[in-house]
Design a protein around this motif. Structure first.
Motif, PDB file in Angstrom:
ATOM      1  N   LEU A   4     -12.113  42.934   8.643  1.00  0.00           N
ATOM      2  CA  LEU A   4     -11.110  42.884   9.704  1.00  0.00           C
ATOM      3  C   LEU A   4      -9.783  43.353   9.146  1.00  0.00           C
ATOM      4  O   LEU A   4      -9.356  42.885   8.080  1.00  0.00           O
ATOM      5  N   VAL A   5      -9.116  44.251   9.855  1.00  0.00           N
ATOM      6  CA  VAL A   5      -7.833  44.774   9.410  1.00  0.00           C
ATOM      7  C   VAL A   5      -6.843  44.687  10.561  1.00  0.00           C
ATOM      8  O   VAL A   5      -7.014  45.338  11.595  1.00  0.00           O
ATOM      9  N   GLU A   6      -5.799  43.879  10.365  1.00  0.00           N
ATOM     10  CA  GLU A   6      -4.773  43.721  11.382  1.00  0.00           C
ATOM     11  C   GLU A   6      -3.658  44.737  11.192  1.00  0.00           C
ATOM     12  O   GLU A   6      -3.394  45.178  10.075  1.00  0.00           O
ATOM     13  N   SER A   7      -2.980  45.049  12.293  1.00  0.00           N
ATOM     14  CA  SER A   7      -1.810  45.920  12.252  1.00  0.00           C
ATOM     15  C   SER A   7      -0.941  45.618  13.469  1.00  0.00           C
ATOM     16  O   SER A   7      -1.382  44.948  14.408  1.00  0.00           O
ATOM     17  N   GLY A   8       0.289  46.144  13.428  1.00  0.00           N
ATOM     18  CA  GLY A   8       1.161  46.039  14.586  1.00  0.00           C
ATOM     19  C   GLY A   8       2.280  45.020  14.471  1.00  0.00           C
ATOM     20  O   GLY A   8       3.114  44.916  15.376  1.00  0.00           O
ATOM     21  N   GLY A   9       2.315  44.278  13.377  1.00  0.00           N
ATOM     22  CA  GLY A   9       3.384  43.314  13.219  1.00  0.00           C
ATOM     23  C   GLY A   9       4.721  43.996  12.971  1.00  0.00           C
ATOM     24  O   GLY A   9       4.799  45.206  12.775  1.00  0.00           O
ATOM     25  N   GLY A  10       5.783  43.194  13.005  1.00  0.00           N
ATOM     26  CA  GLY A  10       7.105  43.756  12.759  1.00  0.00           C
ATOM     27  C   GLY A  10       8.196  42.768  13.100  1.00  0.00           C
ATOM     28  O   GLY A  10       7.942  41.585  13.337  1.00  0.00           O
ATOM     29  N   LEU A  11       9.413  43.294  13.121  1.00  0.00           N
ATOM     30  CA  LEU A  11      10.602  42.498  13.446  1.00  0.00           C
ATOM     31  C   LEU A  11      11.075  42.865  14.845  1.00  0.00           C
ATOM     32  O   LEU A  11      11.314  44.055  15.121  1.00  0.00           O
ATOM     33  N   VAL A  12      11.179  41.867  15.694  1.00  0.00           N
ATOM     34  CA  VAL A  12      11.660  42.092  17.054  1.00  0.00           C
ATOM     35  C   VAL A  12      12.675  41.014  17.413  1.00  0.00           C
ATOM     36  O   VAL A  12      12.763  39.976  16.751  1.00  0.00           O
ATOM     37  N   GLN A  13      13.415  41.271  18.481  1.00  0.00           N
ATOM     38  CA  GLN A  13      14.388  40.297  18.963  1.00  0.00           C
ATOM     39  C   GLN A  13      13.725  39.374  19.990  1.00  0.00           C
ATOM     40  O   GLN A  13      12.724  39.744  20.606  1.00  0.00           O
ATOM     41  N   PRO A  14      14.293  38.193  20.172  1.00  0.00           N
ATOM     42  CA  PRO A  14      13.750  37.283  21.202  1.00  0.00           C
ATOM     43  C   PRO A  14      13.684  37.978  22.557  1.00  0.00           C
ATOM     44  O   PRO A  14      14.600  38.707  22.943  1.00  0.00           O
ATOM     45  N   GLY A  15      12.571  37.743  23.261  1.00  0.00           N
ATOM     46  CA  GLY A  15      12.366  38.344  24.569  1.00  0.00           C
ATOM     47  C   GLY A  15      11.617  39.664  24.543  1.00  0.00           C
ATOM     48  O   GLY A  15      11.148  40.137  25.587  1.00  0.00           O
ATOM     49  N   GLU A  16      11.505  40.259  23.365  1.00  0.00           N
ATOM     50  CA  GLU A  16      10.807  41.534  23.255  1.00  0.00           C
ATOM     51  C   GLU A  16       9.300  41.334  23.122  1.00  0.00           C
ATOM     52  O   GLU A  16       8.807  40.195  23.110  1.00  0.00           O
ATOM     53  N   SER A  17       8.588  42.459  23.018  1.00  0.00           N
ATOM     54  CA  SER A  17       7.123  42.427  22.983  1.00  0.00           C
ATOM     55  C   SER A  17       6.588  43.117  21.734  1.00  0.00           C
ATOM     56  O   SER A  17       7.262  43.960  21.136  1.00  0.00           O
ATOM     57  N   LEU A  18       5.376  42.730  21.366  1.00  0.00           N
ATOM     58  CA  LEU A  18       4.630  43.387  20.299  1.00  0.00           C
ATOM     59  C   LEU A  18       3.159  43.383  20.671  1.00  0.00           C
ATOM     60  O   LEU A  18       2.702  42.472  21.380  1.00  0.00           O
ATOM     61  N   ARG A  19       2.436  44.369  20.158  1.00  0.00           N
ATOM     62  CA  ARG A  19       0.992  44.409  20.361  1.00  0.00           C
ATOM     63  C   ARG A  19       0.300  44.486  19.005  1.00  0.00           C
ATOM     64  O   ARG A  19       0.505  45.454  18.270  1.00  0.00           O
ATOM     65  N   LEU A  20      -0.463  43.475  18.695  1.00  0.00           N
ATOM     66  CA  LEU A  20      -1.215  43.457  17.451  1.00  0.00           C
ATOM     67  C   LEU A  20      -2.610  44.014  17.685  1.00  0.00           C
ATOM     68  O   LEU A  20      -3.177  43.853  18.773  1.00  0.00           O
ATOM     69  N   SER A  21      -3.155  44.649  16.652  1.00  0.00           N
ATOM     70  CA  SER A  21      -4.516  45.170  16.708  1.00  0.00           C
ATOM     71  C   SER A  21      -5.317  44.617  15.545  1.00  0.00           C
ATOM     72  O   SER A  21      -4.780  44.374  14.465  1.00  0.00           O
ATOM     73  N   CYS A  22      -6.605  44.441  15.775  1.00  0.00           N
ATOM     74  CA  CYS A  22      -7.527  44.006  14.734  1.00  0.00           C
ATOM     75  C   CYS A  22      -8.745  44.916  14.800  1.00  0.00           C
ATOM     76  O   CYS A  22      -9.525  44.846  15.757  1.00  0.00           O
ATOM     77  N   ALA A  23      -8.876  45.767  13.803  1.00  0.00           N
ATOM     78  CA  ALA A  23     -10.006  46.681  13.742  1.00  0.00           C
ATOM     79  C   ALA A  23     -11.112  46.061  12.903  1.00  0.00           C
ATOM     80  O   ALA A  23     -10.864  45.609  11.780  1.00  0.00           O
ATOM     81  N   ARG A  24     -12.308  46.025  13.455  1.00  0.00           N
ATOM     82  CA  ARG A  24     -13.424  45.414  12.747  1.00  0.00           C
ATOM     83  C   ARG A  24     -14.470  46.442  12.387  1.00  0.00           C
ATOM     84  O   ARG A  24     -14.751  47.345  13.165  1.00  0.00           O
ATOM     85  N   SER A  25     -15.051  46.311  11.225  1.00  0.00           N
ATOM     86  CA  SER A  25     -16.164  47.143  10.806  1.00  0.00           C
ATOM     87  C   SER A  25     -17.346  46.239  10.502  1.00  0.00           C
ATOM     88  O   SER A  25     -17.189  45.036  10.338  1.00  0.00           O
ATOM     89  N   GLY A  26     -18.522  46.821  10.438  1.00  0.00           N
ATOM     90  CA  GLY A  26     -19.714  46.030  10.174  1.00  0.00           C
ATOM     91  C   GLY A  26     -20.485  45.754  11.445  1.00  0.00           C
ATOM     92  O   GLY A  26     -20.231  46.348  12.488  1.00  0.00           O
ATOM     93  N   SER A  27     -21.424  44.832  11.360  1.00  0.00           N
ATOM     94  CA  SER A  27     -22.307  44.549  12.481  1.00  0.00           C
ATOM     95  C   SER A  27     -21.592  43.818  13.611  1.00  0.00           C
ATOM     96  O   SER A  27     -20.551  43.200  13.410  1.00  0.00           O
ATOM     97  N   ILE A  28     -22.171  43.944  14.796  1.00  0.00           N
ATOM     98  CA  ILE A  28     -21.673  43.245  15.984  1.00  0.00           C
ATOM     99  C   ILE A  28     -22.809  42.403  16.542  1.00  0.00           C
ATOM    100  O   ILE A  28     -23.936  42.879  16.646  1.00  0.00           O
ATOM    101  N   SER A  29     -22.519  41.166  16.912  1.00  0.00           N
ATOM    102  CA  SER A  29     -23.525  40.261  17.450  1.00  0.00           C
ATOM    103  C   SER A  29     -23.076  39.724  18.799  1.00  0.00           C
ATOM    104  O   SER A  29     -21.887  39.606  19.067  1.00  0.00           O
ATOM    105  N   THR A  30     -24.057  39.376  19.631  1.00  0.00           N
ATOM    106  CA  THR A  30     -23.723  38.837  20.956  1.00  0.00           C
ATOM    107  C   THR A  30     -23.145  37.429  20.880  1.00  0.00           C
ATOM    108  O   THR A  30     -22.635  36.923  21.875  1.00  0.00           O
ATOM    109  N   ILE A  31     -23.208  36.810  19.711  1.00  0.00           N
ATOM    110  CA  ILE A  31     -22.632  35.471  19.585  1.00  0.00           C
ATOM    111  C   ILE A  31     -21.250  35.499  18.932  1.00  0.00           C
ATOM    112  O   ILE A  31     -20.665  34.455  18.668  1.00  0.00           O
ATOM    113  N   ASP A  32     -20.739  36.704  18.689  1.00  0.00           N
ATOM    114  CA  ASP A  32     -19.419  36.826  18.054  1.00  0.00           C
ATOM    115  C   ASP A  32     -18.323  36.284  18.954  1.00  0.00           C
ATOM    116  O   ASP A  32     -18.301  36.531  20.155  1.00  0.00           O
TER     117      ASP A  32
END
Length: 115
Positions: A4-32
């Motif tokens: 799992l690799v996260e990205s998108g963090g940073g410094l923002v002012q109160p009231g602003e927005s951010l969008r974080l992403s988490c890219a996953r590699s490897g197998s995928i299961s229906t119970i994830d």
């Protein structure tokens, strides 16, 4: 092996927005179950939001109505849209995969909300 690799963090002012992403590699299961957690300085890691393999979502009371967890159609990337950010949202945000008794974590991404 899941990575799992996260990205998108940073410094923002109160009231602003951010969008974080988490890219996953490897197998995928229906119970994830994919989730976001956060850890502020001097505090324990806390749960933020969850999305199941079926697309059901759940949120911590502190983020409900401001944060939205989602994923792409291939289930390879999970997002956390954070709106109306507050100083108390400042933390390192971690992506988590839970599969039965298995848990995987990303390295975290720093979110700082400050004027």
């Amino acid at each position: 092996q899941v990575e799992l690799v996260e990205s998108g963090g940073g410094l923002v002012q109160p009231g602003e927005s951010l969008r974080l992403s988490c890219a996953r590699s490897g197998s995928i299961s229906t119970i994830d179950v994919m989730a976001w957690y956060r850890q502020a300085p001097g505090k324990q890691r806390e749960w933020v939001a969850t999305i199941t393999s079926g697309g059901n979502t759940n949120y911590a009371d502190s983020t409900k109505g401001r944060f939205t967890i989602s994923r792409d159609s291939a289930k390879r990337t999970v997002f956390l849209q954070m709106n109306s950010l507050k100083a108390e949202d400042t933390a390192v945000y971690y992506c988590n995969l839970h599969r039965g008794r298995f848990d995987a974590w990303g390295q975290g991404t720093q979110v700082t909300v400050s004027s």
